[in-house]
Scaffold this active site. Structure first.
Site, PDB file in Angstrom:
ATOM      1  N   THR A  23       0.856  -1.184   0.000  1.00 21.24           N
ATOM      2  CA  THR A  23       0.000   0.000   0.000  1.00 21.24           C
ATOM      3  C   THR A  23       0.895   1.237   0.000  1.00 21.24           C
ATOM      4  OG1 THR A  23      -2.064   0.942   0.796  1.00 21.24           O
ATOM      5  CG2 THR A  23      -0.500   0.260   2.506  1.00 21.24           C
ATOM      6  N   CYS A  29      -3.717   8.224   7.005  1.00 22.07           N
ATOM      7  CA  CYS A  29      -4.293   6.883   6.976  1.00 22.07           C
ATOM      8  C   CYS A  29      -3.365   5.914   7.705  1.00 22.07           C
ATOM      9  CB  CYS A  29      -4.454   6.384   5.546  1.00 22.07           C
ATOM     10  SG  CYS A  29      -5.544   7.382   4.510  1.00 22.07           S
ATOM     11  N   HIS A  46      -5.952  -0.580   4.327  1.00 23.90           N
ATOM     12  CA  HIS A  46      -5.543   0.830   4.331  1.00 23.90           C
ATOM     13  C   HIS A  46      -6.751   1.655   4.749  1.00 23.90           C
ATOM     14  CE1 HIS A  46      -3.365   4.186   1.792  1.00 23.90           C
ATOM     15  NE2 HIS A  46      -4.151   4.750   2.691  1.00 23.90           N
TER      16      HIS A  46
END
Lengths: 159, 205
Positions: A23, A29, A46
């Site tokens: 990711t 995040c 994520h």
């Protein structure tokens, strides 16, 4: 053959050894890599926000409180066992240097939510690279559970 | 409100585009005056994209960019995000200083200069919108980040994250020799769209 799978924001993926789950560009995040070391099954999610508003059409992987349970469930369906799982975390940064507002606080709130939920599920956190002020990319090797963190400010390291 | 986003008519989109046009036109003029050079702008577009695609808005998710984020305050809050590539940052700073810039080691005064550009562009953009709509929007102090594009874009649009889609009004500023290229995003918060459209006398219900 190992497959490299890109997990986008608000998405998740469950893979098995020797898949590599990636990711890119975690800011506020948080990326959560769960690993069952015995069955060699890994899941990466994520998340963007700590808590869903409970609406019907929400995308569960967007939120810590709906995404992490979903990831655990999908890993169990794939043959993993929850009691084998360990977690590695990255992200939750505070990207912009100025004071105030929710843009800045969200990283911290995401981290708190992830900690709380993993504790509820009794999943130990065995590695993390969280907070501070920089973006990160995670590469999760389901072969052995290593997670490589890449950032411009700190280069590369394994957690 | 996410409801309105799902039911935007072409009239709504044209009105938002016109807002972008007026704002960006004014900002381009201010930018050109500041740099004392010609600045072109692309025709603003109203982009509605799935929230998970936000990190890819400027191209490479992992490419390193320089950005300024400002909150828009007043009756219809939102954000303004300005994003420059590293090459554009160097060219931009070298136009306003008389020495060589090391983008990997930006000095405090150089960061301030970039933030000031964000201030000037956002201020002139919002002034034009205020005159057109009668709203009274103003910007916060600028915040700076030099990092991965994806991390910057996703973090600056977090106020939209509860929605499935992000609406942004986007313009690119380009100078004559295309040495400077900057993305300018105006991102109304959820709930602000309706107020903006209503301020133009456009019904939303």
């Amino acid at each position: 053959m190992s497959e490299t799978v890109r997990v986008k924001m608000a998405e998740y993926h469950v893979g098995r050894s020797p898949d590599i789950l990636v990711t890119i560009g975690l800011g506020s995040c948080v990326g959560i890599a769960l690993y069952d070391d015995i069955n060699k099954i890994g899941g990466l999610i994520h998340i963007m926000l700590p808590k869903s508003n409970g609406g019907e059409n929400i995308k569960p992987a967007k939120y810590a409180d709906t995404g992490i349970p979903l990831l655990i469930e999908k890993m169990v369906e794939a043959g993993a066992r929850r009691e084998n799982m360990t977690a590695k975390l990255a992200g939750g940064a505070h990207m912009f240097s100025s004071s105030g507002d929710m843009v800045i606080q969200i990283g911290k709130r995401n981290i708190e939510a992830v900690y709380r939920i993993l504790e509820e599920y009794n999943i130990p956190i065995i590695g993390e690279d969280l907070g501070k002020d920089y973006g990160r990319t995670m590469e999760f090797y389901t072969e052995d559970g290593r997670v490589k963190i890449r950032s411009y400010k700190k280069g590369e390291k394994f957690i | 409100m996410s409801d309105l986003l799902n039911h935007l008519t072409s009239l709504h989109k044209d009105a938002l585009k016109e807002i972008g046009n007026i704002g960006a036109g004014n900002a381009a003029t201010a930018f050109a005056q500041f740099l004392n050079t010609r600045i072109h702008m692309t025709v603003p577009s109203v982009t509605i994209i799935p929230i998970e695609d936000v990190p890819e808005l400027t191209g490479g998710v992992e490419s390193q960019v320089v950005s300024v984020l400002l909150r828009v305050m007043g009756e219809s809050p939102g954000s303004i995000l300005l994003v420059f590539s590293e090459a554009s940052t160097v060219n931009l700073l070298e136009m306003i200083t008389d020495y060589e810039i090391d983008v990997n080691n930006l000095e405090e005064v150089e960061v301030s200069a970039i933030m000031e550009i964000g201030n000037i562009l956002a201020g002139s953009y919002l002034n034009a919108i205020n005159q057109m709509t009668g709203l009274n929007l103003f910007q916060s102090v600028p915040a700076f980040s030099h990092d991965m594009a994806g991390a910057i874009l996703s973090s600056s649009m977090i106020s939209l994250a509860d929605n499935d889609y992000a609406l942004l009004i986007e313009t690119k500023f380009i100078n004559g020799d295309e040495e400077i290229e900057g993305f300018f995003f105006y991102i109304p918060d959820p709930g602000s769209l309706e107020k903006i459209l209503n301020s133009l006398g456009i019904e939303t219900s």
